[in-house]
Design a protein around this motif. Structure first.
Motif, PDB file in Angstrom:
ATOM      1  N   LEU A 178       0.833  -1.197   0.000  1.00  0.00           N
ATOM      2  CA  LEU A 178       0.000   0.000   0.000  1.00  0.00           C
ATOM      3  C   LEU A 178       0.872   1.254   0.000  1.00  0.00           C
ATOM      4  CD1 LEU A 178      -2.669   1.534   0.253  1.00  0.00           C
ATOM      5  CD2 LEU A 178      -2.557   1.162   2.734  1.00  0.00           C
ATOM      6  N   ASP A 179       1.933   1.233   0.760  1.00  0.00           N
ATOM      7  CA  ASP A 179       2.861   2.367   0.790  1.00  0.00           C
ATOM      8  C   ASP A 179       3.416   2.647  -0.603  1.00  0.00           C
ATOM      9  OD1 ASP A 179       4.359   4.414   2.028  1.00  0.00           O
ATOM     10  OD2 ASP A 179       6.092   3.100   2.272  1.00  0.00           O
ATOM     11  N   THR A 180       3.803   1.592  -1.302  1.00  0.00           N
ATOM     12  CA  THR A 180       4.331   1.741  -2.668  1.00  0.00           C
ATOM     13  C   THR A 180       3.275   2.309  -3.606  1.00  0.00           C
ATOM     14  OG1 THR A 180       5.841  -0.122  -2.337  1.00  0.00           O
ATOM     15  CG2 THR A 180       5.346   0.495  -4.605  1.00  0.00           C
ATOM     16  N   ILE A 181       2.060   1.742  -3.525  1.00  0.00           N
ATOM     17  CA  ILE A 181       0.964   2.183  -4.398  1.00  0.00           C
ATOM     18  C   ILE A 181       0.613   3.642  -4.120  1.00  0.00           C
ATOM     19  CG2 ILE A 181      -1.510   1.873  -4.855  1.00  0.00           C
ATOM     20  CD1 ILE A 181      -1.042  -1.157  -4.270  1.00  0.00           C
ATOM     21  N   ASN A 182       0.518   3.999  -2.846  1.00  0.00           N
ATOM     22  CA  ASN A 182       0.127   5.351  -2.461  1.00  0.00           C
ATOM     23  C   ASN A 182       1.172   6.383  -2.878  1.00  0.00           C
ATOM     24  OD1 ASN A 182      -1.711   7.138  -1.215  1.00  0.00           O
ATOM     25  ND2 ASN A 182      -0.574   7.079   0.716  1.00  0.00           N
ATOM     26  N   LYS A 183       2.442   6.079  -2.628  1.00  0.00           N
ATOM     27  CA  LYS A 183       3.512   7.021  -2.972  1.00  0.00           C
ATOM     28  C   LYS A 183       3.627   7.213  -4.486  1.00  0.00           C
ATOM     29  CE  LYS A 183       6.379   6.534   1.157  1.00  0.00           C
ATOM     30  NZ  LYS A 183       7.601   5.931   1.763  1.00  0.00           N
ATOM     31  N   ALA A 184       3.430   6.135  -5.233  1.00  0.00           N
ATOM     32  CA  ALA A 184       3.507   6.233  -6.690  1.00  0.00           C
ATOM     33  C   ALA A 184       2.417   7.142  -7.257  1.00  0.00           C
ATOM     34  CB  ALA A 184       3.396   4.846  -7.312  1.00  0.00           C
ATOM     35  N   ALA A 185       1.301   7.264  -6.506  1.00  0.00           N
ATOM     36  CA  ALA A 185       0.188   8.110  -6.948  1.00  0.00           C
ATOM     37  C   ALA A 185       0.250   9.509  -6.334  1.00  0.00           C
ATOM     38  CB  ALA A 185      -1.138   7.451  -6.584  1.00  0.00           C
ATOM     39  N   GLY A 186       1.337   9.815  -5.612  1.00  0.00           N
ATOM     40  CA  GLY A 186       1.462  11.128  -4.990  1.00  0.00           C
ATOM     41  C   GLY A 186       0.922  11.201  -3.582  1.00  0.00           C
ATOM     42  N   SER A 187       0.765  10.056  -2.920  1.00  0.00           N
ATOM     43  CA  SER A 187       0.297   9.940  -1.530  1.00  0.00           C
ATOM     44  C   SER A 187      -1.067  10.592  -1.285  1.00  0.00           C
ATOM     45  CB  SER A 187       1.334  10.535  -0.566  1.00  0.00           C
ATOM     46  OG  SER A 187       2.558   9.836  -0.670  1.00  0.00           O
ATOM     47  N   PRO A 188      -2.082  10.229  -2.091  1.00  0.00           N
ATOM     48  CA  PRO A 188      -3.420  10.810  -1.868  1.00  0.00           C
ATOM     49  C   PRO A 188      -4.139  10.226  -0.643  1.00  0.00           C
ATOM     50  CG  PRO A 188      -3.521   9.199  -3.626  1.00  0.00           C
ATOM     51  CD  PRO A 188      -2.069   9.359  -3.265  1.00  0.00           C
ATOM     52  N   ALA A 189      -3.765   9.005  -0.227  1.00  0.00           N
ATOM     53  CA  ALA A 189      -4.440   8.346   0.899  1.00  0.00           C
ATOM     54  C   ALA A 189      -3.729   8.669   2.199  1.00  0.00           C
ATOM     55  CB  ALA A 189      -4.488   6.846   0.669  1.00  0.00           C
ATOM     56  N   LYS A 190      -4.472   9.354   3.100  1.00  0.00           N
ATOM     57  CA  LYS A 190      -3.889   9.733   4.389  1.00  0.00           C
ATOM     58  C   LYS A 190      -4.695   9.209   5.580  1.00  0.00           C
ATOM     59  CE  LYS A 190      -1.972  13.935   2.342  1.00  0.00           C
ATOM     60  NZ  LYS A 190      -0.683  13.273   2.035  1.00  0.00           N
ATOM     61  N   THR A 191      -5.915   8.746   5.328  1.00  0.00           N
ATOM     62  CA  THR A 191      -6.763   8.223   6.405  1.00  0.00           C
ATOM     63  C   THR A 191      -7.416   6.916   5.962  1.00  0.00           C
ATOM     64  OG1 THR A 191      -8.708   9.451   5.624  1.00  0.00           O
ATOM     65  CG2 THR A 191      -7.301  10.528   7.278  1.00  0.00           C
TER      66      THR A 191
END
Length: 415
Positions: A178-191
């Protein structure tokens, strides 16, 4: 009293007893190669106990497990059985745990009295804990097919083995991916909000995720537990709607997962992603085919086969030819039986100590899974790992790890 040696009673082969005895006596003079087939000793069957919840609230998954296990038994027997034991056939002993740990344990006791040689059980973590503990009383080899609680293999039971990963490994990889997926998308998921079923599986998974997600910058704003069964997720959906999490993380069994996903769709609840961890339906083609809109773009970190493996693809084709949906329950139960049979083959015996030793030393690799080398440590296969999948246009694609990927991830999702 009549002389039984001169009786004309017909035996099961259709010969009179006096003719049967005469034929046997003549054959003894010819040596073993001339011995008629009717008198050759058949190798005693190896009895494999299959204990699954084929009734009750998780009956779908239990029935799938039983089907996969029976497929493995049929394939092994068709290939000649246990060759090191003279071609001994595997014989299934079936039991229904009804989704209840105490009934599962009671079925183990019945089977051990009936001379079972090994047990494959029991789909849920709670049932697997109970069945393996009961089997330990007689040192009966016990293979856990699906149960993910790490308590199953942390109790020091020499008879208990799990070829698939537990939820500790799954949660670790789920968070890392999930960390990899989120960072690759610009970290849109924070909660995130975690929705989990009440048993050992859901509760344990939720606890692990709650501890690990903040480490990758994702705040867990709420954890909601639900009962088994649950027939209405409206109130939970409203709680999700009010919190507006970026990620919805379900960890529950098939029926509840489907109902939750459908409710989220019906309530038009928006999120950047539905990211399951051991989701009971997210990696199931039954869900995808019956409710394609609710399933679309859902991600899952779960058990899955290696889509690059010819062996795995052949087994899927064979299962589907039998009318089965090729879910993780089918191939994990198949592998549990095959793993046990391989150990019996190498032991050359159904002796419990010998089979347990063979299981502990196993390097079996005929599994068709996206695993590293098989290595048993305290009954757990350290080479086992989950993969991340995503439903894309009605197909369950592998998105991580990259060496097994069949598609690129789509994130954030659009409802």
């Amino acid at each position: 009293m009549a002389d039984v040696t001169s009786s004309t009673k017909i035996n099961s082969g259709g010969l009179r007893r006096r003719d049967f005895l005469a034929t046997g006596a003549a054959a003894l003079g010819l040596g073993i190669t001339g011995f008629p087939a009717i008198l050759r000793a058949q190798a005693a069957p190896v009895k494999i106990g299959l204990i699954h919840p084929v009734s009750g609230f998780i009956a779908f998954s239990g029935t799938q497990c039983r089907a996969g296990a029976e497929m493995a038994i049929a394939d092994i027997n068709a290939a000649g059985g246990i060759k090191s034991m003279g071609g001994a056939m595997l014989e299934a002993m079936l039991a229904d745990s009804q989704g209840k740990p105490d009934i599962g344990a009671a079925e183990v006791a019945k089977m051990t009295e009936a001379g079972v040689n090994g047990i494959v059980a029991g789909y849920s973590s709670a049932i697997s804990l109970a069945t393996s503990q009961e089997a330990a009383k007689t040192n009966t080899p016990h293979i856990v097919d699906v149960g993910v609680s790490d308590q199953i293999v942390s109790r020091g039971l020499a008879n208990t083995f799990r070829f698939a990963p537990g939820y500790g490994k799954v949660a670790q990889m789920a968070v890392a991916n999930l960390d990899t997926i989120n960072k690759a998308a610009g970290s849109p998921a924070k909660t995130a909000m975690i929705i989990h079923e009440e048993s050992l599986f859901g509760t344990g998974t939720a606890e692990l995720l709650t501890k690990q997600l903040p480490g990758i910058g994702v705040e867990v704003v709420e954890v909601i537990k639900h009962a088994n069964p649950t027939r209405d997720f409206t109130n939970i959906a409203l709680q999700i709607k009010s919190k507006k999490p970026d990620l919805i993380i379900p960890a529950n069994y098939y029926n509840e997962y489907v109902l939750l996903a459908r409710t989220l769709r019906q309530q038009r609840i928006e999120a950047k992603g539905i990211y399951s961890v051991l989701g009971g339906a997210a990696s199931s083609y039954q869900f995808v085919k019956e409710f394609p809109e609710a399933a679309e773009l859902i991600m899952d970190c779960n058990h899955w086969y290696d889509p690059t493996s010819d062996l795995a693809l052949a087994r899927r084709k064979a299962a589907e030819a039998k009318g089965l949906i090729y879910t993780y329950e089918v191939f994990l139960a198949y592998n549990a039986v095959a793993f046990l049979a391989d150990a019996i083959e190498r032991a050359g015996s159904a002796d419990k100590d010998a089979v347990n030793a063979a299981l502990a030393a196993s390097t079996w690799d005929q599994h068709g899974m996206p695993y590293g080398p098989t290595k048993m440590v305290n009954g757990q296969n350290e080479g086992a790992q989950p993969v991340n999948t995503q439903v894309q246009k009605g197909i369950i694609e592998v998105i991580y790890p990259e060496e097994f990927a069949s598609a690129k991830v789509i994130f954030p999702m659009t409802m």
